[in-house]
Design a protein around this motif. Structure first.
Motif, PDB file in Angstrom:
ATOM      1  N   ARG A 172      -7.006   7.973  -6.440  1.00 28.63           N
ATOM      2  CA  ARG A 172      -6.062   7.006  -5.875  1.00 28.63           C
ATOM      3  C   ARG A 172      -5.849   7.246  -4.374  1.00 28.63           C
ATOM      4  O   ARG A 172      -5.790   6.296  -3.583  1.00 28.63           O
ATOM      5  CB  ARG A 172      -4.718   7.099  -6.607  1.00 28.63           C
ATOM      6  CG  ARG A 172      -4.711   6.469  -7.993  1.00 28.63           C
ATOM      7  CD  ARG A 172      -3.389   6.712  -8.690  1.00 28.63           C
ATOM      8  NE  ARG A 172      -3.077   5.645  -9.634  1.00 28.63           N
ATOM      9  CZ  ARG A 172      -1.918   5.529 -10.272  1.00 28.63           C
ATOM     10  NH1 ARG A 172      -0.953   6.431 -10.077  1.00 28.63           N
ATOM     11  NH2 ARG A 172      -1.700   4.532 -11.111  1.00 28.63           N
ATOM     12  N   TYR A 173      -5.733   8.511  -3.972  1.00 30.02           N
ATOM     13  CA  TYR A 173      -5.526   8.794  -2.548  1.00 30.02           C
ATOM     14  C   TYR A 173      -6.771   8.401  -1.752  1.00 30.02           C
ATOM     15  O   TYR A 173      -6.657   7.841  -0.650  1.00 30.02           O
ATOM     16  CB  TYR A 173      -5.191  10.267  -2.341  1.00 30.02           C
ATOM     17  CG  TYR A 173      -4.753  10.585  -0.928  1.00 30.02           C
ATOM     18  CD1 TYR A 173      -3.536  10.123  -0.434  1.00 30.02           C
ATOM     19  CD2 TYR A 173      -5.554  11.339  -0.081  1.00 30.02           C
ATOM     20  CE1 TYR A 173      -3.124  10.406   0.860  1.00 30.02           C
ATOM     21  CE2 TYR A 173      -5.157  11.639   1.218  1.00 30.02           C
ATOM     22  CZ  TYR A 173      -3.940  11.167   1.682  1.00 30.02           C
ATOM     23  OH  TYR A 173      -3.550  11.450   2.972  1.00 30.02           O
ATOM     24  N   ARG A 230       0.833  -1.203   0.000  1.00 31.53           N
ATOM     25  CA  ARG A 230       0.000   0.000   0.000  1.00 31.53           C
ATOM     26  C   ARG A 230       0.871   1.258   0.000  1.00 31.53           C
ATOM     27  O   ARG A 230       0.600   2.217  -0.720  1.00 31.53           O
ATOM     28  CB  ARG A 230      -0.944  -0.009   1.201  1.00 31.53           C
ATOM     29  CG  ARG A 230      -2.099   0.963   1.070  1.00 31.53           C
ATOM     30  CD  ARG A 230      -3.036   0.873   2.260  1.00 31.53           C
ATOM     31  NE  ARG A 230      -3.592  -0.468   2.405  1.00 31.53           N
ATOM     32  CZ  ARG A 230      -4.303  -0.864   3.450  1.00 31.53           C
ATOM     33  NH1 ARG A 230      -4.520  -0.033   4.455  1.00 31.53           N
ATOM     34  NH2 ARG A 230      -4.782  -2.085   3.510  1.00 31.53           N
ATOM     35  N   ALA A 232       1.869   6.675  -6.909  1.00 28.22           N
ATOM     36  CA  ALA A 232       0.836   7.674  -7.178  1.00 28.22           C
ATOM     37  C   ALA A 232       1.392   9.087  -7.083  1.00 28.22           C
ATOM     38  O   ALA A 232       0.933   9.995  -7.791  1.00 28.22           O
ATOM     39  CB  ALA A 232      -0.327   7.497  -6.195  1.00 28.22           C
ATOM     40  N   THR A 234      -7.341  11.741 -11.105  1.00 22.05           N
ATOM     41  CA  THR A 234      -6.773  10.400 -10.912  1.00 22.05           C
ATOM     42  C   THR A 234      -6.026  10.308  -9.584  1.00 22.05           C
ATOM     43  O   THR A 234      -6.193   9.338  -8.827  1.00 22.05           O
ATOM     44  CB  THR A 234      -5.825  10.047 -12.071  1.00 22.05           C
ATOM     45  OG1 THR A 234      -6.541  10.072 -13.299  1.00 22.05           O
ATOM     46  CG2 THR A 234      -5.221   8.661 -11.874  1.00 22.05           C
ATOM     47  N   LEU A 235      -5.202  11.313  -9.272  1.00 22.22           N
ATOM     48  CA  LEU A 235      -4.480  11.304  -8.002  1.00 22.22           C
ATOM     49  C   LEU A 235      -5.454  11.366  -6.836  1.00 22.22           C
ATOM     50  O   LEU A 235      -5.293  10.644  -5.839  1.00 22.22           O
ATOM     51  CB  LEU A 235      -3.495  12.470  -7.941  1.00 22.22           C
ATOM     52  CG  LEU A 235      -2.743  12.635  -6.616  1.00 22.22           C
ATOM     53  CD1 LEU A 235      -1.993  11.371  -6.232  1.00 22.22           C
ATOM     54  CD2 LEU A 235      -1.799  13.830  -6.673  1.00 22.22           C
ATOM     55  N   ALA A 286      -8.796   6.019  -2.514  1.00 25.96           N
ATOM     56  CA  ALA A 286      -8.799   4.566  -2.450  1.00 25.96           C
ATOM     57  C   ALA A 286      -7.769   4.036  -1.452  1.00 25.96           C
ATOM     58  O   ALA A 286      -8.064   3.136  -0.657  1.00 25.96           O
ATOM     59  CB  ALA A 286      -8.533   3.986  -3.841  1.00 25.96           C
ATOM     60  N   LEU A 287      -6.566   4.601  -1.474  1.00 26.03           N
ATOM     61  CA  LEU A 287      -5.506   4.110  -0.594  1.00 26.03           C
ATOM     62  C   LEU A 287      -5.783   4.413   0.875  1.00 26.03           C
ATOM     63  O   LEU A 287      -5.306   3.699   1.761  1.00 26.03           O
ATOM     64  CB  LEU A 287      -4.162   4.722  -1.004  1.00 26.03           C
ATOM     65  CG  LEU A 287      -3.560   4.163  -2.302  1.00 26.03           C
ATOM     66  CD1 LEU A 287      -2.421   5.054  -2.792  1.00 26.03           C
ATOM     67  CD2 LEU A 287      -3.060   2.743  -2.089  1.00 26.03           C
ATOM     68  N   TYR A 297     -14.122  12.973  -5.340  1.00 28.44           N
ATOM     69  CA  TYR A 297     -14.196  12.195  -6.580  1.00 28.44           C
ATOM     70  C   TYR A 297     -15.519  12.337  -7.326  1.00 28.44           C
ATOM     71  O   TYR A 297     -15.621  11.934  -8.479  1.00 28.44           O
ATOM     72  CB  TYR A 297     -13.935  10.706  -6.320  1.00 28.44           C
ATOM     73  CG  TYR A 297     -14.906  10.058  -5.363  1.00 28.44           C
ATOM     74  CD1 TYR A 297     -16.120   9.532  -5.812  1.00 28.44           C
ATOM     75  CD2 TYR A 297     -14.621   9.987  -4.009  1.00 28.44           C
ATOM     76  CE1 TYR A 297     -17.024   8.953  -4.933  1.00 28.44           C
ATOM     77  CE2 TYR A 297     -15.518   9.410  -3.117  1.00 28.44           C
ATOM     78  CZ  TYR A 297     -16.705   8.900  -3.583  1.00 28.44           C
ATOM     79  OH  TYR A 297     -17.591   8.337  -2.694  1.00 28.44           O
ATOM     80  N   ALA A 341       2.472   1.654  -3.378  1.00 25.68           N
ATOM     81  CA  ALA A 341       1.517   2.168  -4.350  1.00 25.68           C
ATOM     82  C   ALA A 341       1.349   3.674  -4.206  1.00 25.68           C
ATOM     83  O   ALA A 341       1.183   4.395  -5.202  1.00 25.68           O
ATOM     84  CB  ALA A 341       0.172   1.462  -4.183  1.00 25.68           C
TER      85      ALA A 341
END
Length: 274
Positions: free
Chosen positions: A175-176, A18, A25, A171-172, A178-179, A188, A21
């Protein structure tokens, strides 16, 4: 601890994948493996609190009340700021425990109406040692009226000795979210952010901005002893931000010169030499 103190505890194995990843990102090379020290503030990726869909509020966050955060009757949530005290490195792949308490909760009337202020305190322990203490400040407020004037943010300083431009895109932000398992729709869901909460775009996470400041200042000052930050105005996903530093003072300046965030850092060598 008093009987009326609201607290909870969580465990996490601190999965190295994690953190690696997240490095990717951010545009870095993946370098974190089992046993690697985690960069400061990367603990935001861990200690998820998943909830069933029927327990979420309209904004995608878990509904308040019944847990650490009381229901204070206000729908809009913002991470206003926080403070961190670093004791020793957290390491990837080693189980850790997060102990959290509700430190304070209060309401007051501000210029734009009622506000609720909540402070949580978190301690993260690994192998029997306290690694990190974090104070997290949250603000809750009403929905904006359609004809309400927008608050005027403060003007940012321009006397930085170090600066770095950073850009964010959807996108960033995805991703943040999600992480960190952050379901807050302002990051989002453009229609929700614009039509319900009144923003002009997707909102860049406050902790993601703070993370960028922390990574920059650690490069310049070395390992940190403490870091505090406070949000001043939201940054949209289409805006370029300038990370600024002058001594222990840091701030984020928006493209129009407004102050987005202010922060302060102290290095371990300085702190331990007082």
């Amino acid at each position: 601890m008093k009987d009326d103190v609201v607290s909870e505890s969580q465990s996490d194995v601190m999965d190295p994948a994690r953190a690696a990843a997240f490095e990717v990102a951010l545009g870095q090379s993946a370098s974190i493996g089992p046993g690697s020290p985690l960069p400061p503030f990367f603990h935001q990726l861990y200690f998820w609190t998943p909830r069933r869909p029927d327990t979420l509020g309209r904004d995608g966050h878990p509904r308040v009340g019944g847990g650490l955060i009381p229901d204070m009757g206000l729908p809009r949530r913002m991470w206003a700021g926080g403070r961190l005290r670093f004791e020793q490195d957290l390491r990837a792949g080693i189980p850790a425990e997060k102990r959290s308490v509700l430190e304070s909760a209060a309401t007051k009337i501000g210029r734009t109406g009622p506000l609720a202020f909540v402070t949580l305190r978190h301690e993260i322990w690994q192998e029997g040692a306290l690694c990190l203490t974090e104070w997290q400040d949250l603000v809750y407020r009403e929905d904006p009226a359609s004809d309400a004037p927008r608050p005027v943010p403060p003007t940012a300083r321009t006397d930085e000795t170090d600066r770095r431009e950073v850009r964010f895109d959807s996108t960033l932000l995805f991703r943040y979210s999600a992480l960190t398992f952050n379901g807050h729709r302002i990051h989002y869901d453009l229609d929700y952010a614009r039509d319900v909460e009144g923003y002009s775009g997707l909102v860049v996470h406050g902790p993601l901005l703070a993370q960028q400041l922390i990574l920059m200042v650690e490069e310049l000052m070395g390992p940190l002893a403490e870091f505090s930050f406070r949000a001043s105005s939201p940054l949209m996903h289409f805006e370029t931000a300038t990370l600024c530093r002058n001594g222990p003072d840091l701030w984020v300046r928006g493209p129009d010169g407004r102050q987005v965030m202010q922060a302060r850092a102290s290095a371990q060598t300085l702190a331990h030499g007082d």
